[in-house]
Write an enzyme that holds these catalytic residues in place. Structure first.
Site, PDB file in Angstrom:
ATOM      1  NE  ARG A  77     -51.233 -21.371 -27.316  1.00 22.25           N
ATOM      2  CZ  ARG A  77     -50.374 -22.216 -27.877  1.00 22.25           C
ATOM      3  NH1 ARG A  77     -49.434 -22.806 -27.164  1.00 22.25           N
ATOM      4  NH2 ARG A  77     -50.436 -22.479 -29.163  1.00 22.25           N
ATOM      5  CG  HIS A 121     -51.835 -27.235 -30.743  1.00 26.26           C
ATOM      6  ND1 HIS A 121     -51.383 -26.351 -29.785  1.00 26.26           N
ATOM      7  CD2 HIS A 121     -50.891 -28.187 -30.817  1.00 26.26           C
ATOM      8  CE1 HIS A 121     -50.220 -26.772 -29.299  1.00 26.26           C
ATOM      9  NE2 HIS A 121     -49.903 -27.890 -29.910  1.00 26.26           N
ATOM     10  CD  GLU A 166     -44.699 -25.632 -31.511  1.00 21.77           C
ATOM     11  OE1 GLU A 166     -44.580 -26.775 -31.958  1.00 21.77           O
ATOM     12  OE2 GLU A 166     -44.227 -25.278 -30.419  1.00 21.77           O
ATOM     13  CG  ASN A 294     -45.104 -22.143 -28.858  1.00 19.74           C
ATOM     14  OD1 ASN A 294     -45.619 -21.200 -28.265  1.00 19.74           O
ATOM     15  ND2 ASN A 294     -45.815 -23.044 -29.507  1.00 19.74           N
ATOM     16  CE1 TYR A 296     -41.895 -27.154 -24.593  1.00 20.08           C
ATOM     17  CE2 TYR A 296     -42.208 -26.205 -26.762  1.00 20.08           C
ATOM     18  CZ  TYR A 296     -42.730 -26.695 -25.581  1.00 20.08           C
ATOM     19  OH  TYR A 296     -44.084 -26.722 -25.399  1.00 20.08           O
ATOM     20  CD  GLU A 353     -46.669 -25.029 -27.052  1.00 18.73           C
ATOM     21  OE1 GLU A 353     -45.691 -25.799 -27.185  1.00 18.73           O
ATOM     22  OE2 GLU A 353     -47.692 -25.108 -27.759  1.00 18.73           O
TER      23      GLU A 353
HETATM   24  C1  PNW Z   1     -44.651 -28.381 -29.254  1.00 20.89           C
HETATM   25  N1  PNW Z   1     -39.774 -31.134 -32.550  1.00 20.89           N
HETATM   26  O1  PNW Z   1     -44.355 -29.462 -30.048  1.00 20.89           O
HETATM   27  C2  PNW Z   1     -46.158 -28.357 -29.285  1.00 20.89           C
HETATM   28  O2  PNW Z   1     -46.753 -27.128 -29.549  1.00 20.89           O
HETATM   29  C3  PNW Z   1     -46.796 -29.065 -28.146  1.00 20.89           C
HETATM   30  O3  PNW Z   1     -48.017 -29.559 -28.587  1.00 20.89           O
HETATM   31  C4  PNW Z   1     -45.868 -30.122 -27.604  1.00 20.89           C
HETATM   32  O4  PNW Z   1     -46.453 -30.956 -26.666  1.00 20.89           O
HETATM   33  C5  PNW Z   1     -44.659 -29.392 -27.025  1.00 20.89           C
HETATM   34  O5  PNW Z   1     -44.059 -28.570 -28.005  1.00 20.89           O
HETATM   35  C6  PNW Z   1     -43.598 -30.290 -26.439  1.00 20.89           C
HETATM   36  O6  PNW Z   1     -42.999 -31.046 -27.436  1.00 20.89           O
HETATM   37  C7  PNW Z   1     -43.182 -29.813 -30.631  1.00 20.89           C
HETATM   38  O7  PNW Z   1     -39.555 -32.357 -32.627  1.00 20.89           O
HETATM   39  C8  PNW Z   1     -42.971 -31.169 -30.819  1.00 20.89           C
HETATM   40  O8  PNW Z   1     -38.976 -30.290 -33.050  1.00 20.89           O
HETATM   41  C9  PNW Z   1     -41.841 -31.608 -31.451  1.00 20.89           C
HETATM   42  C10 PNW Z   1     -40.923 -30.683 -31.903  1.00 20.89           C
HETATM   43  C11 PNW Z   1     -41.134 -29.318 -31.720  1.00 20.89           C
HETATM   44  C12 PNW Z   1     -42.268 -28.895 -31.082  1.00 20.89           C
END
Ligand code: PNW
Length: 447
Positions: A77, A121, A166, A294, A296, A353
């Site tokens: 991706r 992106h 996102e 995505n 995290y 992601e």
């Molecule tokens: C995502 N937050 O970013 C992105 O899709 C990626 O490009 C990035 O590298 C990855 O997650 C890791 O961070 C985010 O602060 C960046 O809430 C910041 C936030 C959320 C998503």
């Protein structure tokens, strides 16, 4: 010990994004993007870092494809830099830009890796920002035109497409919280943008269908899980607002044709209206073949009337944190995936992601990133539990192939399976690379 096993047709992949890895910002006729502007404005990015060189993947894509081939993944991706294709956002197409992505995609296909292309992106052409960017409805048309150009140029080669990565980050993080480009702090602008993003997605998908493009198309919201601290209704409602701001706000319009009323009310109380025009919701509704998710981190949340827009405060439960400070909570992944399936039905989902920031460096040619392996084990197990629960999961794509430019955090935060030395640009495979390789090749692992 438990064996976590996936079906044979389940796909494994890795992800990156153009501005985070390509570099070569002044080559190949590329125009300027809002991230060039933002990163070159002092105070926006940690240590004054920018994406001018990044991982230099613009020149090293062949090496990167060989790394992926060794990794044994089926999907890569990546994202396309809009200002490489249209340096001014609209107008004449820049053939050199298309040529670069043709070289990359051809290289992937020759090596048996399926390309999954994200059209947006975050690197909006600066020329469009100068006209109001995503606040201006004309940017919606510019995006649909850019998307159509890409569909036609790559029809038959790229069969998995994502419009926008996102949308919550593009609207709220970038224009209300102000942490990402263009760095605005205006809720009304952010709400407006969120609608324009969905519309841009819908219009791009209309082009995709009209042009009879081969393949499937979706978009990729980032989601989270917030567990209420207690069963008190106020805690439950505040936690729901946090989940819904990222998920329901962007998915209800797609699957139900309306915005969730509890969020509309919240925005209106804060003087931010959604600028819906006649016909908009019909364009947005039913516009995906699949969704990308995505994920995290998760949090525990508690109502606090003083705590910002959502009236929600995070409660630190002492969970372990990653090197970017995000809580590690694999259970939240299972909860949000089953939540989405319950709310919207059997829609096909790719995890587009999921990954962890772990800053371990190279020692004697090795990177011993055991915490990344632990994180992946926990989170991929949650994917497996969701699959067993009937969630229609097609594949898992981890963030990221390489350490790269982590937006406002610059190069200080590492998410890669492969370490990048930002002086020599040398790539070093981490321990997690070898762990993930076995998963991608065998379709199972043990915990
Ligand atoms: C995502 N937050 O970013 C992105 O899709 C990626 O490009 C990035 O590298 C990855 O997650 C890791 O961070 C985010 O602060 C960046 O809430 C910041 C936030 C959320 C998503």
């Amino acid at each position: 010990m438990t064996i976590i096993k996936f079906p044979n047709n389940f796909k494994w992949g890795v992800a990156t994004a153009a501005y985070q890895i390509e570099g070569a910002v002044k080559e190949g006729g590329r125009g300027q993007s809002i991230w060039d502007t933002f990163a070159h404005t002092p105070g926006n990015v940690l240590n004054g870092d920018n994406g001018d060189v990044a991982c230099d993947s613009y020149h090293r894509y062949e090496e990167d494809v060989q790394i992926m081939k060794d990794l044994g993944v089926g999907i890569y991706r990546f994202s396309v830099s809009w200002p490489r294709i249209f340096p001014n956002g609209v107008g004449e197409v820049n053939q050199e830009g298309l040529d670069y992505y043709h070289r990359l995609v051809d290289e992937l296909i020759e090596n048996g890796i399926e390309p999954m292309c994200t059209l947006y992106h975050w690197d909006l052409p600066q020329a469009l920002q100068d006209q109001g960017g995503w606040e201006n409805r004309e940017t919606v048309e510019a995006f649909a035109n850019y998307a159509e150009t890409m569909f036609k140029a790559f029809n038959g080669k790229i069969k998995l497409w994502l419009t926008i990565n996102e949308p919550w980050c593009v609207s709220f993080l970038s224009n209300y919280i102000g942490a990402h480009a263009p760095g605005k702090k205006d809720l009304s602008a952010a709400v407006n943008i969120s609608h324009h993003l969905l519309l841009a997605h819908g219009k791009a998908v209309n082009k995709f269908r009209q042009c009879n493009i081969e393949g499937e198309i979706g978009f990729a919201p980032n989601v989270t899980w917030v567990e209420p601290y207690s069963r008190n209704q106020e805690d439950v409602d505040a936690s729901q607002r946090a989940i819904g701001w990222m998920a329901d706000w962007f998915l209800d319009p797609i699957f139900k044709g309306t915005y969730p009323s509890y969020m509309v009310d919240l925005f209106e109380e804060n003087n931010a209206d959604v600028p819906i025009m006649d016909g908009d919701m019909d364009i947005i509704r039913d516009s995906v073949d699949f969704i990308g998710i995505n994920y995290y981190e998760a949090n525990v949340g508690r109502f606090n009337s003083e705590a910002g827009l959502l009236q929600l405060e995070d409660v630190d439960m002492g969970y372990k944190k990653t090197d970017i400070g995000w809580f590690i909570e694999p259970e939240g992944f299972y909860k949000i995936l089953t939540y989405i399936a319950d709310r919207y039905g059997n829609i096909p989902i790719y995890i587009t992601e999921n990954g962890i920031c772990v800053n371990d460096g190279v020692e004697a040619g090795e990177v011993k990133d055991a915490r990344r392996i632990d994180y992946l084990k926990g989170h991929i197990t949650s994917v497996n539990r969701s699959l067993q629960s009937g969630v229609n999961l097609k594949g898992y794509i981890t963030w990221s192939l390489l350490d790269n430019f982590e937006w406002a955090e610059g190069y200080s935060k590492r998410f890669g399976l492969v370490h990048v030395n930002y002086r020599s640009l040398e790539r070093t495979k981490k321990d997690s690379f070898y762990w993930y390789k076995k998963v991608a090749e065998n379709g199972w692992f043990s915990v």
